[in-house]
Each structure stands twice: as structure tokens, then as C-alpha cells.
Design a protein around this motif. Structure first.
Motif, PDB file in Angstrom:
ATOM      1  N   GLN A  95      68.901  40.096  22.972  1.00  0.00           N
ATOM      2  CA  GLN A  95      69.532  39.278  21.943  1.00  0.00           C
ATOM      3  C   GLN A  95      68.914  39.593  20.585  1.00  0.00           C
ATOM      4  O   GLN A  95      67.825  40.163  20.506  1.00  0.00           O
ATOM      5  CB  GLN A  95      69.358  37.784  22.255  1.00  0.00           C
ATOM      6  CG  GLN A  95      67.918  37.325  22.295  1.00  0.00           C
ATOM      7  CD  GLN A  95      67.779  35.866  22.703  1.00  0.00           C
ATOM      8  OE1 GLN A  95      68.760  35.149  22.900  1.00  0.00           O
ATOM      9  NE2 GLN A  95      66.545  35.403  22.840  1.00  0.00           N
ATOM     10  N   VAL A  97      68.024  37.612  16.933  1.00  0.00           N
ATOM     11  CA  VAL A  97      67.878  36.325  16.268  1.00  0.00           C
ATOM     12  C   VAL A  97      67.774  36.564  14.768  1.00  0.00           C
ATOM     13  O   VAL A  97      66.951  37.365  14.323  1.00  0.00           O
ATOM     14  CB  VAL A  97      66.621  35.574  16.771  1.00  0.00           C
ATOM     15  CG1 VAL A  97      66.314  34.371  15.878  1.00  0.00           C
ATOM     16  CG2 VAL A  97      66.812  35.122  18.208  1.00  0.00           C
ATOM     17  N   ARG A 173      61.264  28.686  21.969  1.00  0.00           N
ATOM     18  CA  ARG A 173      60.537  29.305  23.089  1.00  0.00           C
ATOM     19  C   ARG A 173      61.445  29.445  24.309  1.00  0.00           C
ATOM     20  O   ARG A 173      61.455  30.482  24.978  1.00  0.00           O
ATOM     21  CB  ARG A 173      59.297  28.467  23.448  1.00  0.00           C
ATOM     22  CG  ARG A 173      58.178  28.538  22.425  1.00  0.00           C
ATOM     23  CD  ARG A 173      56.925  27.817  22.902  1.00  0.00           C
ATOM     24  NE  ARG A 173      55.927  27.764  21.833  1.00  0.00           N
ATOM     25  CZ  ARG A 173      55.768  26.724  21.021  1.00  0.00           C
ATOM     26  NH1 ARG A 173      56.532  25.639  21.171  1.00  0.00           N
ATOM     27  NH2 ARG A 173      54.858  26.758  20.063  1.00  0.00           N
ATOM     28  N   THR A 176      63.936  32.294  23.904  1.00  0.00           N
ATOM     29  CA  THR A 176      63.395  33.663  23.900  1.00  0.00           C
ATOM     30  C   THR A 176      62.628  34.004  25.185  1.00  0.00           C
ATOM     31  O   THR A 176      62.230  35.157  25.368  1.00  0.00           O
ATOM     32  CB  THR A 176      62.444  33.858  22.695  1.00  0.00           C
ATOM     33  OG1 THR A 176      61.456  32.814  22.691  1.00  0.00           O
ATOM     34  CG2 THR A 176      63.217  33.807  21.376  1.00  0.00           C
ATOM     35  N   LYS A 177      62.435  33.044  26.056  1.00  0.00           N
ATOM     36  CA  LYS A 177      61.652  33.256  27.278  1.00  0.00           C
ATOM     37  C   LYS A 177      62.278  34.341  28.153  1.00  0.00           C
ATOM     38  O   LYS A 177      63.479  34.321  28.428  1.00  0.00           O
ATOM     39  CB  LYS A 177      61.562  31.937  28.069  1.00  0.00           C
ATOM     40  CG  LYS A 177      60.762  32.018  29.362  1.00  0.00           C
ATOM     41  CD  LYS A 177      60.680  30.639  30.009  1.00  0.00           C
ATOM     42  CE  LYS A 177      60.159  30.695  31.429  1.00  0.00           C
ATOM     43  NZ  LYS A 177      58.845  31.334  31.541  1.00  0.00           N
ATOM     44  N   LYS A 179      63.067  37.319  27.617  1.00  0.00           N
ATOM     45  CA  LYS A 179      64.063  38.196  27.009  1.00  0.00           C
ATOM     46  C   LYS A 179      63.407  39.104  25.977  1.00  0.00           C
ATOM     47  O   LYS A 179      62.360  38.764  25.424  1.00  0.00           O
ATOM     48  CB  LYS A 179      65.157  37.367  26.321  1.00  0.00           C
ATOM     49  CG  LYS A 179      66.017  36.566  27.289  1.00  0.00           C
ATOM     50  CD  LYS A 179      67.061  35.771  26.538  1.00  0.00           C
ATOM     51  CE  LYS A 179      67.952  35.002  27.515  1.00  0.00           C
ATOM     52  NZ  LYS A 179      68.937  34.152  26.806  1.00  0.00           N
ATOM     53  N   THR A 181      63.830  40.101  22.403  1.00  0.00           N
ATOM     54  CA  THR A 181      64.527  39.512  21.262  1.00  0.00           C
ATOM     55  C   THR A 181      64.172  40.245  19.985  1.00  0.00           C
ATOM     56  O   THR A 181      62.999  40.346  19.624  1.00  0.00           O
ATOM     57  CB  THR A 181      64.135  38.026  21.098  1.00  0.00           C
ATOM     58  OG1 THR A 181      64.464  37.309  22.292  1.00  0.00           O
ATOM     59  CG2 THR A 181      64.862  37.396  19.915  1.00  0.00           C
ATOM     60  N   MET A 183      64.021  40.060  16.120  1.00  0.00           N
ATOM     61  CA  MET A 183      64.011  38.977  15.131  1.00  0.00           C
ATOM     62  C   MET A 183      64.089  39.575  13.734  1.00  0.00           C
ATOM     63  O   MET A 183      63.263  40.394  13.348  1.00  0.00           O
ATOM     64  CB  MET A 183      62.755  38.119  15.294  1.00  0.00           C
ATOM     65  CG  MET A 183      62.810  36.831  14.493  1.00  0.00           C
ATOM     66  SD  MET A 183      61.447  35.688  14.867  1.00  0.00           S
ATOM     67  CE  MET A 183      62.043  34.916  16.377  1.00  0.00           C
ATOM     68  N   ILE A 234      59.133  40.036  21.541  1.00  0.00           N
ATOM     69  CA  ILE A 234      59.782  39.927  20.238  1.00  0.00           C
ATOM     70  C   ILE A 234      59.662  41.273  19.531  1.00  0.00           C
ATOM     71  O   ILE A 234      58.564  41.841  19.480  1.00  0.00           O
ATOM     72  CB  ILE A 234      59.098  38.857  19.352  1.00  0.00           C
ATOM     73  CG1 ILE A 234      59.339  37.450  19.898  1.00  0.00           C
ATOM     74  CG2 ILE A 234      59.590  38.957  17.898  1.00  0.00           C
ATOM     75  CD1 ILE A 234      60.665  36.840  19.558  1.00  0.00           C
TER      76      ILE A 234
END
Length: 316
Positions: A95, A97, A173, A176-177, A179, A181, A183, A234
């Protein structure tokens, strides 16, 4: 000594080289072998954080990236210095963000919409995080709630958070757990502060806001993947001032705005661009507030860019 080959994941771009992490947790500082380019992608960075790569060690403390495993996906923007080239922000992500703020600095809805359209184009799930709720007054709160209503109605999750007070961080949290991500955000939106809150000990540098322009100062210099203590990763990328789209065909732009694409199915003509065509279903929907005027304006700005780019491609 014979060359040895290992497969690992790129976790940092340092400008001149890349740090690759292998399955056993060890890392190597690697250079790209020769004129390394991915077929079909004109980009300023042929290797991106998140790429799964093959590393060849020559035995004299020199490691080279010699191949990239086909990417599951990636997210990209127009390079700021070379308008005809792109810059890959991250690869193989679950994903993306976007961290945005209503003030100090203000994130334009055009920027938000360009980011979301790019995520749609490259098949990456996207989420909007509105940071700095601790600075909001009543008018800001109304605007934040309006933006949350707008984007959740389209299908994008929206979180209102404060890195300063911890408000909403439990939901971030959870989102995003486990995964990977990516940012992103304008400089100064508090992205580094959010990551520091999610990853105690990360100690990313945070910048002050320019008093002159109320905009952020760059703190992240290169992209880096950071492990989350509760599972997942992240990808932190440098703050971006603008988000230029690239390689969008004019007839495809509406596909990247879910609400326009859905209503556009009722247009009289299949190739309707939703500008001034007869029998267009989108324009009345904007007039009747079924499609947000800000989203439609963002659509038109990307469409205009894509038409100009299309002229350029056909000319050459």
C-alpha cells in the motif's frame, strides 16, 4: 575466487549505491553493474527500494546488482529534473500512504488527487493520513471531516492523526501491520515524526517549518525501508514538492478517478473525455455535487498534461 550470487531486497538508496538485505539478515553495499536499465521504463533510478535483486560478489569486497526480479508493482512520479523521465518511489509494496496536512504546510487537494491517481494507475492500494490534528481549530476540524467524508466515499481509507500527541496512531499501526507501506508527503507534513512514533529508536531527522513560506524543509535525503516493530516495513521517501504524473494516455485518465470512471459509463460516447462532449454524464454529476469539484479540477489538470504529452509522443 569464483563469483558468488545471492538474492536480497533493496532496503536503501544512498545515491551512489544501494544497500541490499539478504534472507539471513546480513546486508551488502552494492553498486549497479554497467548500464543497467529496466526495459520499457525511462527512469532516473533503475533500482528502487523494495526491489528483489540478484547480487554478484566478486570476492574483492565489491558487490554488484546484476538482475532485478520482476516487480509485483511499483509507484512512480515524474522526475523533477528531467520532465520526460520518471522516478520510481518504491517497488513491491502492499500500500501507499500519503501524509497530508491542513496547515503548516497546507497540502493541496490537487497533490492528493495526483498521488491517488498514480496509485490507481500502478495498482497500489492507497490511504490518506491527515496529520497535525493537534494544531486544528474548529474550522480545520470541519475541513478535515469533509476531506475524510469525500475520500472515504470514493473508497480510500482516511485517518486523522497527530504525531505530536499520539492521537490516531493505534489505527495507523493497525493499518500498516504486516504490510510493506510506502509513505509519502510534502516536506513538512510530519512524515518523519510519524515514523519516529511508529518505530521507537528510528530517530529520523525532523525539520522545522520555514517561517517565510510555511513550508517544510527536506529532512529525508534518500529512500529507505525501515522494519516496523509490530510487523511489516515502511518505505520512507524524501518529501516531494509536486507530484507529476507520467505516461498517462488521455483516454485512460478517467480510469484513475473511480467515481468519474463509474459515472462516465453512462456517457453517450465511449471515448468521452468529460470536458464539453454532448451526452456527457460526468459534467452534470459535477454540477449536482455527485462528483467533487476539486476532484474534477484535478482530473482536468492531469488530462491536460496527458494531452500535451501525447502530442509530444506523436511528434517524435
Amino acid at each position: 575466487m569464483a563469483n558468488s550470487k545471492r538474492t536480497g531486497r533493496v532496503i536503501k538508496n544512498t545515491g551512489a549505491s544501494y544497500i541490499v538485505q539478504f534472507e539471513d539478515g546480513t546486508t551488502a553495499n552494492c553498486r549497479v553493474k554497467g548500464n543497467f536499465r529496466i526495459k520499457g521504463i525511462r527512469t532516473t533510478n533503475p533500482v528502487a527500494v523494495g526491489d528483489i535483486v540478484e547480487v554478484t560478489s566478486t570476492g574483492d569486497d565489491t558487490d554488484f546488482i546484476t538482475a532485478i526480479t520482476p516487480r509485483r508493482n511499483y509507484i512512480i512520479r515524474r522526475a523533477s529534473n528531467l520532465s520526460k523521465e520518471s522516478h520510481i518511489l518504491g517497488a513491491n509494496v502492499d500500500q501507499a500512504v500519503l501524509v497530508a496536512t491542513l496547515r503548516d504546510p497546507e497540502t493541496p487537494t490537487t497533490f492528493i488527487d495526483r498521488f491517488l491517481a498514480t496509485a490507481e494507475a500502478y495498482n497500489v492500494a492507497a490511504m490518506l493520513v491527515l496529520n497535525k490534528t493537534d494544531l486544528w481549530d474548529e474550522i480545520d476540524k470541519e475541513l478535515g471531516d469533509a476531506l475524510e467524508y469525500l475520500y472515504t466515499s470514493i473508497g480510500y481509507p482516511v485517518l486523522q492523526v497527530s504525531a505530536a500527541t499520539g492521537d490516531g496512531l493505534d489505527r495507523l499501526r493497525e493499518a500498516t501491520k504486516d504490510k510493506v507501506t510506502l509513505m509519502a508527503g510534502n516536506s513538512g507534513v510530519g512524515k518523519s515524526s510519524l515514523i519516529n512514533a511508529l518505530i521507537p529508536g528510528a530517530e529520523l531527522r525532523t525539520g522545522r517549518i520555514s517561517d517565510t513560506h510555511r513550508t517544510g524543509m527536506h529532512t529525508t535525503t534518500f529512500s529507505e525501508m525501515l522494519p516496523l516493530p509490530y510487523g511489516g516495513d515502511i518505505i520512507d521517501i524524501p518529501g516531494v514538492k509536486g507530484f507529476g504524473t507520467i505516461d498517462f494516455e488521455p483516454e485512460e485518465v478517467s480510469h484513475f478517478f473511480p467515481e468519474i470512471f463509474k459515472i462516465g459509463a453512462d456517457c453517450k460516447y465511449g471515448n468521452c473525455r468529460h470536458v464539453n462532449e454532448p451526452g456527457c454524464a460526468v459534467i452534470p454529476a459535477v454540477e449536482n455535487h455527485l462528483i467533487s469539484e476539486s476532484r474534477y479540477a484535478s482530473y482536468l489538470s492531469i488530462l491536460e498534461e496527458s494531452i500535451e504529452a501525447d502530442k509530444y509522443r506523436k511528434a517524435y
